[in-house]
Design a protein around this motif. Structure first.
Motif, PDB file in Angstrom:
ATOM      1  N   GLN A 204       0.788  -7.484   7.203  1.00 44.43           N
ATOM      2  CA  GLN A 204      -0.019  -8.022   6.113  1.00 44.43           C
ATOM      3  C   GLN A 204       0.514  -7.426   4.817  1.00 44.43           C
ATOM      4  O   GLN A 204       1.037  -6.313   4.814  1.00 44.43           O
ATOM      5  N   CYS A 205       0.386  -8.163   3.737  1.00 49.12           N
ATOM      6  CA  CYS A 205       0.825  -7.660   2.441  1.00 49.12           C
ATOM      7  C   CYS A 205      -0.310  -6.842   1.847  1.00 49.12           C
ATOM      8  O   CYS A 205      -1.363  -7.368   1.517  1.00 49.12           O
ATOM      9  N   ARG A 206      -0.111  -5.533   1.741  1.00 47.68           N
ATOM     10  CA  ARG A 206      -1.137  -4.640   1.207  1.00 47.68           C
ATOM     11  C   ARG A 206      -1.095  -4.603  -0.315  1.00 47.68           C
ATOM     12  O   ARG A 206      -2.110  -4.619  -0.976  1.00 47.68           O
ATOM     13  N   PHE A 207       0.120  -4.524  -0.895  1.00 45.34           N
ATOM     14  CA  PHE A 207       0.322  -4.570  -2.344  1.00 45.34           C
ATOM     15  C   PHE A 207       1.420  -5.574  -2.629  1.00 45.34           C
ATOM     16  O   PHE A 207       2.457  -5.564  -1.978  1.00 45.34           O
ATOM     17  N   HIS A 208       1.207  -6.433  -3.617  1.00 45.11           N
ATOM     18  CA  HIS A 208       2.195  -7.456  -3.967  1.00 45.11           C
ATOM     19  C   HIS A 208       2.617  -7.256  -5.426  1.00 45.11           C
ATOM     20  O   HIS A 208       1.790  -7.365  -6.340  1.00 45.11           O
TER      21      HIS A 208
ATOM     22  N   TYR B 140       4.124  -3.795   2.843  1.00 45.76           N
ATOM     23  CA  TYR B 140       3.674  -4.531   4.019  1.00 45.76           C
ATOM     24  C   TYR B 140       3.315  -3.524   5.102  1.00 45.76           C
ATOM     25  O   TYR B 140       4.104  -2.624   5.402  1.00 45.76           O
ATOM     26  N   THR B 141       2.126  -3.683   5.662  1.00 50.66           N
ATOM     27  CA  THR B 141       1.615  -2.769   6.680  1.00 50.66           C
ATOM     28  C   THR B 141       1.265  -3.565   7.927  1.00 50.66           C
ATOM     29  O   THR B 141       1.093  -4.783   7.866  1.00 50.66           O
ATOM     30  N   PRO B 142       1.136  -2.894   9.069  1.00 53.08           N
ATOM     31  CA  PRO B 142       0.751  -3.623  10.285  1.00 53.08           C
ATOM     32  C   PRO B 142      -0.594  -4.316  10.103  1.00 53.08           C
ATOM     33  O   PRO B 142      -1.526  -3.753   9.537  1.00 53.08           O
ATOM     34  N   ALA B 143      -0.673  -5.540  10.578  1.00 51.20           N
ATOM     35  CA  ALA B 143      -1.910  -6.311  10.479  1.00 51.20           C
ATOM     36  C   ALA B 143      -2.898  -5.838  11.539  1.00 51.20           C
ATOM     37  O   ALA B 143      -2.499  -5.417  12.631  1.00 51.20           O
TER      38      ALA B 143
ATOM     39  N   LYS C 167       1.725   3.435  -7.382  1.00 47.12           N
ATOM     40  CA  LYS C 167       0.584   3.034  -6.562  1.00 47.12           C
ATOM     41  C   LYS C 167       0.997   2.862  -5.095  1.00 47.12           C
ATOM     42  O   LYS C 167       0.297   3.315  -4.184  1.00 47.12           O
ATOM     43  N   VAL C 168       2.141   2.236  -4.865  1.00 50.51           N
ATOM     44  CA  VAL C 168       2.643   2.027  -3.504  1.00 50.51           C
ATOM     45  C   VAL C 168       3.023   3.361  -2.862  1.00 50.51           C
ATOM     46  O   VAL C 168       2.669   3.636  -1.713  1.00 50.51           O
TER      47      VAL C 168
ATOM     48  N   ILE D 108       6.710  -1.413   5.499  1.00 57.15           N
ATOM     49  CA  ILE D 108       7.904  -1.911   4.805  1.00 57.15           C
ATOM     50  C   ILE D 108       7.629  -1.901   3.303  1.00 57.15           C
ATOM     51  O   ILE D 108       6.706  -2.563   2.833  1.00 57.15           O
ATOM     52  N   GLU D 109       8.429  -1.122   2.588  1.00 54.15           N
ATOM     53  CA  GLU D 109       8.330  -1.009   1.133  1.00 54.15           C
ATOM     54  C   GLU D 109       9.442  -1.875   0.537  1.00 54.15           C
ATOM     55  O   GLU D 109      10.612  -1.667   0.845  1.00 54.15           O
ATOM     56  N   VAL D 110       9.060  -2.859  -0.268  1.00 63.30           N
ATOM     57  CA  VAL D 110      10.033  -3.794  -0.829  1.00 63.30           C
ATOM     58  C   VAL D 110      10.151  -3.552  -2.327  1.00 63.30           C
ATOM     59  O   VAL D 110       9.166  -3.661  -3.064  1.00 63.30           O
ATOM     60  N   ASP D 111      11.361  -3.223  -2.770  1.00 65.38           N
ATOM     61  CA  ASP D 111      11.659  -3.099  -4.194  1.00 65.38           C
ATOM     62  C   ASP D 111      12.195  -4.454  -4.651  1.00 65.38           C
ATOM     63  O   ASP D 111      13.233  -4.905  -4.172  1.00 65.38           O
ATOM     64  N   HIS D 112      11.478  -5.098  -5.561  1.00 70.48           N
ATOM     65  CA  HIS D 112      11.867  -6.435  -6.013  1.00 70.48           C
ATOM     66  C   HIS D 112      12.914  -6.399  -7.122  1.00 70.48           C
ATOM     67  O   HIS D 112      13.264  -7.443  -7.663  1.00 70.48           O
ATOM     68  N   LEU D 113      13.375  -5.209  -7.468  1.00 72.56           N
ATOM     69  CA  LEU D 113      14.423  -5.011  -8.465  1.00 72.56           C
ATOM     70  C   LEU D 113      14.010  -5.497  -9.847  1.00 72.56           C
ATOM     71  O   LEU D 113      14.850  -5.843 -10.677  1.00 72.56           O
ATOM     72  N   ASP D 114      12.702  -5.526 -10.091  1.00 70.38           N
ATOM     73  CA  ASP D 114      12.175  -5.889 -11.408  1.00 70.38           C
ATOM     74  C   ASP D 114      11.141  -4.856 -11.876  1.00 70.38           C
ATOM     75  O   ASP D 114      10.343  -5.128 -12.754  1.00 70.38           O
TER      76      ASP D 114
END
Length: 112
Positions: free
Chosen positions: A69-73, A51-54, A79-80, A39-45
């Motif tokens: 699990q959150c791989r990149f925050h 998020y990848t499988p744990a 990078k993502v 799951i790739e989340v664009d925070h609009l900022d």
């Protein structure tokens, strides 16, 4: 307890977030039965989270569904996207869901 098929889980996730007013699409379609889901989340900022499988070892004993699990925050988008591209080379059955979300609550189980 068996896991839901990847295509069904992804369809429900996309539909739920779109119903909540978040923009969510399937960016990459993988194996319909057992493809891993990112799951790739664009925070609009200007930042993205991934998020990848744990790993199975880090899950609770009673966790029957998908756990992430959150791989990149709040990382740089390049990078993502590079990480997703490397994973897709290794696992062509990979699913990628892209979600626009200002907060951090995906509504999925996360490892602690």
């Amino acid at each position: 307890m068996s896991l839901l098929r990847s295509d069904l889980w992804c369809g429900v996730f996309v539909r739920r977030h779109n119903d909540l007013g978040h923009m969510c699409v399937v960016s990459r379609r993988g194996d319909s039965i057992a493809g891993q889901v990112f799951i790739e989340v664009d925070h609009l900022d200007g930042t993205l989270s991934l998020y990848t499988p744990a790993p199975i070892a880090s899950r609770e004993n009673n966790a029957a569904g998908l756990v992430f699990q959150c791989r990149f925050h709040h990382a740089e988008p390049q990078k993502v996207r590079e990480r997703i591209a490397r994973e897709a080379e290794f696992d062509p059955d990979l699913w990628v869901l892209s979600l626009d979300l200002r907060g951090d609550d995906l509504g999925v189980d996360l490892v602690k």
